[in-house]
Design an enzyme around this catalytic site. Structure first.
Site, mmCIF file in Angstrom:
data_model
loop_
_atom_site.group_PDB
_atom_site.id
_atom_site.type_symbol
_atom_site.label_atom_id
_atom_site.label_comp_id
_atom_site.label_asym_id
_atom_site.label_seq_id
_atom_site.Cartn_x
_atom_site.Cartn_y
_atom_site.Cartn_z
ATOM 1 N N PHE A 70 0.793 -1.215 0.000
ATOM 2 C CA PHE A 70 0.000 0.000 0.000
ATOM 3 C C PHE A 70 0.834 1.277 0.000
ATOM 4 O O PHE A 70 0.387 2.300 -0.475
ATOM 5 C CB PHE A 70 -0.937 0.012 1.221
ATOM 6 C CG PHE A 70 -2.179 -0.800 1.007
ATOM 7 C CD1 PHE A 70 -3.411 -0.207 0.881
ATOM 8 C CD2 PHE A 70 -2.105 -2.185 0.917
ATOM 9 C CE1 PHE A 70 -4.554 -0.955 0.676
ATOM 10 C CE2 PHE A 70 -3.237 -2.938 0.716
ATOM 11 C CZ PHE A 70 -4.467 -2.331 0.590
ATOM 12 N N CYS A 80 -26.030 -12.649 0.956
ATOM 13 C CA CYS A 80 -26.300 -13.927 1.615
ATOM 14 C C CYS A 80 -27.635 -14.479 1.128
ATOM 15 O O CYS A 80 -28.457 -13.762 0.544
ATOM 16 C CB CYS A 80 -26.328 -13.687 3.128
ATOM 17 S SG CYS A 80 -26.817 -15.115 4.132
ATOM 18 N N ASP A 99 -3.855 -11.910 3.551
ATOM 19 C CA ASP A 99 -3.867 -12.806 2.390
ATOM 20 C C ASP A 99 -3.856 -14.291 2.718
ATOM 21 O O ASP A 99 -4.040 -15.125 1.835
ATOM 22 C CB ASP A 99 -2.681 -12.489 1.480
ATOM 23 C CG ASP A 99 -1.358 -12.396 2.242
ATOM 24 O OD1 ASP A 99 -1.044 -13.322 3.013
ATOM 25 O OD2 ASP A 99 -0.636 -11.385 2.077
ATOM 26 N N HIS A 156 -5.341 -7.709 11.103
ATOM 27 C CA HIS A 156 -6.290 -7.001 10.243
ATOM 28 C C HIS A 156 -7.271 -7.934 9.547
ATOM 29 O O HIS A 156 -7.936 -7.546 8.591
ATOM 30 C CB HIS A 156 -5.532 -6.159 9.214
ATOM 31 C CG HIS A 156 -4.687 -5.086 9.851
ATOM 32 N ND1 HIS A 156 -3.555 -4.576 9.259
ATOM 33 C CD2 HIS A 156 -4.818 -4.435 11.034
ATOM 34 C CE1 HIS A 156 -3.027 -3.655 10.052
ATOM 35 N NE2 HIS A 156 -3.780 -3.556 11.122
ATOM 36 N N CYS A 184 -30.000 -15.020 2.897
ATOM 37 C CA CYS A 184 -31.055 -14.318 3.641
ATOM 38 C C CYS A 184 -31.285 -12.909 3.108
ATOM 39 O O CYS A 184 -32.197 -12.214 3.562
ATOM 40 C CB CYS A 184 -30.701 -14.246 5.129
ATOM 41 S SG CYS A 184 -29.460 -12.995 5.547
ATOM 42 N N CYS A 244 -22.138 -12.743 6.576
ATOM 43 C CA CYS A 244 -23.332 -11.941 6.325
ATOM 44 C C CYS A 244 -23.531 -10.984 7.491
ATOM 45 O O CYS A 244 -23.528 -11.403 8.657
ATOM 46 C CB CYS A 244 -24.558 -12.843 6.170
ATOM 47 S SG CYS A 244 -26.123 -11.929 6.102
ATOM 48 N N ILE A 270 12.963 -9.662 2.649
ATOM 49 C CA ILE A 270 12.794 -10.580 3.773
ATOM 50 C C ILE A 270 12.848 -12.032 3.301
ATOM 51 O O ILE A 270 13.359 -12.907 4.003
ATOM 52 C CB ILE A 270 11.476 -10.298 4.535
ATOM 53 C CG1 ILE A 270 11.364 -11.216 5.756
ATOM 54 C CG2 ILE A 270 10.266 -10.422 3.632
ATOM 55 C CD1 ILE A 270 10.169 -10.909 6.639
ATOM 56 N N THR A 328 7.527 -4.539 7.005
ATOM 57 C CA THR A 328 6.529 -3.573 7.453
ATOM 58 C C THR A 328 7.180 -2.223 7.719
ATOM 59 O O THR A 328 8.292 -2.157 8.247
ATOM 60 C CB THR A 328 5.803 -4.047 8.721
ATOM 61 O OG1 THR A 328 4.962 -2.994 9.211
ATOM 62 C CG2 THR A 328 6.776 -4.456 9.811
ATOM 63 N N SER A 329 6.477 -1.159 7.367
ATOM 64 C CA SER A 329 6.967 0.198 7.616
ATOM 65 C C SER A 329 6.694 0.638 9.041
ATOM 66 O O SER A 329 7.155 1.688 9.466
ATOM 67 C CB SER A 329 6.281 1.175 6.643
ATOM 68 O OG SER A 329 4.877 1.187 6.864
#
Length: 244
Positions: free
Chosen positions: A34, A149, A105, A120, A151, A128, A230, A189-190
């Protein structure tokens, strides 16, 4: 490489390793991040990506949310890379106690990791909003427009959008794991997203290692900083039996 030799020694001396991973751990599997130069936040859309993946946007414009979500955030063909596989290997050898990830992911689990704390959430889980029935990612991929869904309720990904709170139980377990670790490996990671980034402050063990392509706020406090991939770094680590 001296840094790799040092990391190898610390891994061999540790029996409670915790890994904290971010988007950079999955970019080598073909997933976009991102915040990098070519990340999603620097591309042009009708709305800023930060707004599209917010709670209010999902509520107010679910069709546009899902158009972006399917195109940019769902990549079911992605496969684990050497970083994912090495962390799973370390866990299987009894050296790593948990992976704490900001990623959604599911690649850590796909590589074989068992103890994964997803701060996250995950694109693989959906529910639903009306009846709470669970759905897999295939339902989202195979649907068009707004997935619903049986429903009639709107299906929502089990991911933490902007303006939403992290799951308290996941946070508490992440704090517990980091506080009990003897080696903390922070990779890809930042450390720019809170409260997740603040979890590293709970570490009380021997060594903090940061592996990232760019500088992070943790670098000045880390015992070892390796700027690079990494996957390439962890791929060089040899895994032996864990300590009794």
């Amino acid at each position: 490489m001296e840094e790799i030799t040092t990391l190898q020694r610390w891994v061999e001396e540790s029996s409670r390793i915790v890994a904290f991973t971010g988007a950079g751990c999955s970019t080598e599997s073909g997933l976009p991040d991102f915040r990098s130069q070519d990340g999603l936040y620097r591309q042009q859309y009708a709305y800023p990506p930060e707004e599209i993946v917010s709670h209010h946007f999902f509520v107010e414009n679910p069709a546009e949310f899902y158009r972006f979500y399917r195109e940019k955030m769902l990549m079911p063909s992605a496969q684990p890379n050497p970083a994912h596989r090495k962390l799973a290997e370390l866990e299987a050898a009894g050296r790593l106690t948990a992976v704490i990830t900001q990623n959604i992911d599911g690649l850590h689990q796909k590589a074989g990791s068992k103890k994964v704390l997803e701060l996250h959430g995950s694109v693989l889980r959906n529910y639903c909003q009306k009846c709470l029935k669970s759905y897999g990612v295939e339902t989202i991929l195979e649907s068009e427009g707004i997935p619903r869904c049986s429903c009639g309720g709107i299906i929502k990904p089990d991911v933490v959008l902007y303006e939403e709170s992290l799951d308290s139980r996941t946070l508490q377990e992440a704090v517990r794991q980091i506080a009990a670790a003897d080696l903390l490996i922070v990779g890809g990671t930042s450390l720019a997203v809170y409260p997740a980034a603040g979890l590293v402050d709970y570490f009380q063990g021997r060594h903090v290692v940061v592996i990232n392509r760019t500088a992070t706020p943790l670098d000045r406090r880390a015992d070892l900083v390796i700027q690079g991939s990494i996957g390439q770094v962890l791929g060089q680590i040899q895994v032996g039996e864990g300590r009794a």
